[in-house]
Design an enzyme around this catalytic site. Sequence first.
Site, PDB file in Angstrom:
ATOM      1  CG  ASP A   1      -0.248  -0.324   2.529  1.00 34.34           C
ATOM      2  OD1 ASP A   1       0.990  -0.383   2.551  1.00 34.34           O
ATOM      3  OD2 ASP A   1      -0.941  -0.519   3.528  1.00 34.34           O
ATOM      4  CG  ASN A  13      -8.739  -0.174  12.070  1.00 35.52           C
ATOM      5  OD1 ASN A  13      -7.767  -0.787  11.649  1.00 35.52           O
ATOM      6  ND2 ASN A  13      -9.359   0.736  11.355  1.00 35.52           N
ATOM      7  CG  HIS A  70      -5.552  -1.164   8.906  1.00 33.00           C
ATOM      8  ND1 HIS A  70      -5.637   0.081   9.484  1.00 33.00           N
ATOM      9  CD2 HIS A  70      -4.223  -1.442   8.832  1.00 33.00           C
ATOM     10  CE1 HIS A  70      -4.424   0.527   9.758  1.00 33.00           C
ATOM     11  NE2 HIS A  70      -3.544  -0.380   9.375  1.00 33.00           N
ATOM     12  CD  GLU A  94      -8.781   1.594   7.634  1.00 37.42           C
ATOM     13  OE1 GLU A  94      -8.724   0.777   8.584  1.00 37.42           O
ATOM     14  OE2 GLU A  94      -8.239   2.708   7.674  1.00 37.42           O
TER      15      GLU A  94
HETATM   16  C1  GLP Z   1       0.061   0.523   8.530  1.00 36.72           C
HETATM   17  C2  GLP Z   1       0.091  -0.357   7.267  1.00 36.72           C
HETATM   18  C3  GLP Z   1      -0.183  -1.788   7.578  1.00 36.72           C
HETATM   19  C4  GLP Z   1       0.447  -2.159   8.908  1.00 36.72           C
HETATM   20  C5  GLP Z   1      -0.255  -1.397  10.013  1.00 36.72           C
HETATM   21  C6  GLP Z   1       0.362  -1.622  11.388  1.00 36.72           C
HETATM   22  O1  GLP Z   1      -0.493   1.723   8.370  1.00 36.72           O
HETATM   23  N1  GLP Z   1      -0.700   0.095   6.177  1.00 36.72           N
HETATM   24  O2  GLP Z   1       0.298  -2.593   6.517  1.00 36.72           O
HETATM   25  O3  GLP Z   1       0.315  -3.532   9.141  1.00 36.72           O
HETATM   26  O4  GLP Z   1      -0.428  -0.052   9.710  1.00 36.72           O
HETATM   27  O5  GLP Z   1       1.509  -0.847  11.587  1.00 36.72           O
HETATM   28  P1  GLP Z   1       2.540  -1.080  12.772  1.00 36.72           P
HETATM   29  O6  GLP Z   1       3.380  -2.232  12.370  1.00 36.72           O
HETATM   30  O7  GLP Z   1       3.322   0.201  12.821  1.00 36.72           O
HETATM   31  O8  GLP Z   1       1.754  -1.338  13.996  1.00 36.72           O
END
Ligand code: GLP
Length: 248
Positions: free
Chosen positions: A71, A142, A144, A149
């Site tokens: 993404d 949440n 995602h 989402e």
């Molecule tokens: C991000 C990404 C996800 C990721 C998530 C958790 O925004 N789009 O791919 O898994 O949030 O992030 P973190 O590893 O910093 O908790």
Amino acid sequence: MKLIPVKQASDACQELALEMHGLLARAAADQRPVVLGLATGNTMVGLYAALVDLLRGDPVNLAGLTTFNLDEFLGLAPDHERSFQRFMNENLFGPLDLDLARCHFPDGAWAQKDPEAACAAYSQQIQGAGVMDMQLLGIGRNGHMGFNEPGSPANCWTRVVSLHALTRSDAAGEFGSLAAVPETAITMGMADIARAERLRLLAFGSSKAKPLAAALASEPNPEHPLSFLLQHPDFKIWADGAARGQES
Ligand code: GLP
């Protein structure tokens, strides 16, 4: 799906990095291309560091490696401090000196002008590379996946999405303010993710306990996008004690 409990995050990062190193080494020995789906987020920092270390100690020819990131935020230049492209360059592509022409991201600038064409092109590019050997995943607070989402259907492909309020507020610290966090992103869809041969998810810390438990207990349900992947034939989830809901 196999849930692998670990004491600490670094144990999971080491195990998964070893698996990735093995996959890359076998592909190189067989002169076979290898395709990885990559994720960003703090969870991935230790994994990429462990993989870089392993590849420095035991080098592998990575000429056959192609990557696709999950993404990207819309509206950020690729070199923006908080762009996922920048994150990948700093944590993996730069240290491994990868050929950036083979490291793909959904095209946020194109998606702003022509979302349908840009999104369809990314799904097609992924499919054109064959089946991804492995897709890395984290999970948002949440629930995602990538930026799929809650509310995302199982059969969605790469698309532009509106970020949920919680996702934006979680990113506000890193962006400096909530106002600076983009409102939209482009993400691989659940259907793109599910095509990968192997799915590997890392979940560390107490903020992941609720979304993880909810998805693991759920029938396939758009409110818990991870629930769509639980029947995947080769899916491993590493979770530390806090992410499994244990008090530390
Ligand atoms: C991000 C990404 C996800 C990721 C998530 C958790 O925004 N789009 O791919 O898994 O949030 O992030 P973190 O590893 O910093 O908790």
